[in-house]
Design a protein around this motif. Structure first.
Motif, PDB file in Angstrom:
ATOM      1  N   LEU A  30       0.688  -1.358   0.030  1.00  0.00           N
ATOM      2  CA  LEU A  30      -0.051  -0.202   0.128  1.00  0.00           C
ATOM      3  C   LEU A  30       0.811   1.193   0.036  1.00  0.00           C
ATOM      4  CD1 LEU A  30      -2.650  -1.010   2.653  1.00  0.00           C
ATOM      5  CD2 LEU A  30      -2.878  -0.937   0.146  1.00  0.00           C
ATOM      6  N   ALA A  31       2.004   1.273   0.322  1.00  0.00           N
ATOM      7  CA  ALA A  31       2.991   2.416   0.774  1.00  0.00           C
ATOM      8  C   ALA A  31       3.751   2.692  -0.518  1.00  0.00           C
ATOM      9  CB  ALA A  31       3.875   2.406   1.776  1.00  0.00           C
ATOM     10  N   ALA A  34       2.949   5.232  -3.441  1.00  0.00           N
ATOM     11  CA  ALA A  34       1.889   6.034  -3.222  1.00  0.00           C
ATOM     12  C   ALA A  34       1.935   7.494  -3.292  1.00  0.00           C
ATOM     13  CB  ALA A  34       1.085   5.651  -1.852  1.00  0.00           C
ATOM     14  N   TRP A  35       2.954   8.126  -3.079  1.00  0.00           N
ATOM     15  CA  TRP A  35       3.041   9.441  -3.097  1.00  0.00           C
ATOM     16  C   TRP A  35       4.255   9.770  -3.863  1.00  0.00           C
ATOM     17  CZ3 TRP A  35       2.492  10.917   2.702  1.00  0.00           C
ATOM     18  CH2 TRP A  35       1.354  10.835   3.344  1.00  0.00           C
ATOM     19  N   VAL A  39       9.491   6.390   0.253  1.00  0.00           N
ATOM     20  CA  VAL A  39       9.299   5.174   1.104  1.00  0.00           C
ATOM     21  C   VAL A  39      10.472   4.729   1.750  1.00  0.00           C
ATOM     22  CG1 VAL A  39       7.921   3.194   1.401  1.00  0.00           C
ATOM     23  CG2 VAL A  39       7.171   4.464  -0.413  1.00  0.00           C
ATOM     24  N   ASP A  62      -5.588   7.038   8.311  1.00  0.00           N
ATOM     25  CA  ASP A  62      -6.041   7.313   6.747  1.00  0.00           C
ATOM     26  C   ASP A  62      -6.804   6.247   6.268  1.00  0.00           C
ATOM     27  OD1 ASP A  62      -5.688  10.078   6.041  1.00  0.00           O
ATOM     28  OD2 ASP A  62      -3.750   9.702   5.062  1.00  0.00           O
ATOM     29  N   SER A  65      -5.451   3.255   4.123  1.00  0.00           N
ATOM     30  CA  SER A  65      -5.055   3.561   2.568  1.00  0.00           C
ATOM     31  C   SER A  65      -3.681   3.253   2.122  1.00  0.00           C
ATOM     32  CB  SER A  65      -5.495   4.881   2.091  1.00  0.00           C
ATOM     33  OG  SER A  65      -6.703   5.024   2.275  1.00  0.00           O
ATOM     34  N   TYR A  66      -2.881   3.627   3.399  1.00  0.00           N
ATOM     35  CA  TYR A  66      -1.415   3.459   3.271  1.00  0.00           C
ATOM     36  C   TYR A  66      -0.770   2.611   3.923  1.00  0.00           C
ATOM     37  CZ  TYR A  66      -2.463   7.765   0.623  1.00  0.00           C
ATOM     38  OH  TYR A  66      -3.264   8.524  -0.037  1.00  0.00           O
ATOM     39  N   TRP A  71       0.304   5.139   8.889  1.00  0.00           N
ATOM     40  CA  TRP A  71       1.558   5.654   8.308  1.00  0.00           C
ATOM     41  C   TRP A  71       2.368   6.649   8.815  1.00  0.00           C
ATOM     42  CZ3 TRP A  71       2.325  10.814   6.544  1.00  0.00           C
ATOM     43  CH2 TRP A  71       1.321  11.439   6.407  1.00  0.00           C
ATOM     44  N   ALA A  83       4.868   2.623   5.960  1.00  0.00           N
ATOM     45  CA  ALA A  83       3.614   2.195   6.735  1.00  0.00           C
ATOM     46  C   ALA A  83       4.133   1.784   7.916  1.00  0.00           C
ATOM     47  CB  ALA A  83       3.255   0.933   5.873  1.00  0.00           C
TER      48      ALA A  83
END
Length: 88
Positions: A30-31, A34-35, A39, A62, A65-66, A71, A83
């Motif tokens: 999930l991490a 993601a952005w 990470v 959140d 989601s992450y 996170w 995460a």
């Protein structure tokens, strides 16, 4: 319990620990990506107090989601995150 048994239970089961285990990142699909931020590798300590949502002491949930445990940022400049693990 003898100290060796306490140490084994703490390390393997998270039970009987003398102190709270540190909040660190874990690997999570999930991490990844993601952005645009980097990470952090698993085992990186979380840095709290950089975002109002962590209230200075816990991971940001959140809605999962992450990461299942939320996170956290892992650097003061908010350039890395990850995460959270179950110890957070």
């Amino acid at each position: 319990w003898p100290s060796i048994k306490k140490a084994w239970c703490c390390k393997t089961e998270g039970a009987g620990c003398e102190e709270k285990r540190p909040c660190q990142t874990e690997e999570s699909k999930l991490a990844d990506g993601a952005w645009r931020l980097h990470v952090a590798p698993p085992g990186t300590p979380c840095v709290f107090g950089l975002d109002d949502r962590d209230e200075g002491y816990h991971c940001i949930l959140d809605t999962g989601s992450y990461g299942s445990w939320g996170w956290c940022y892992t650097s003061e400049d908010k350039s890395t995150w990850g995460a959270c693990n179950e110890d957070c």
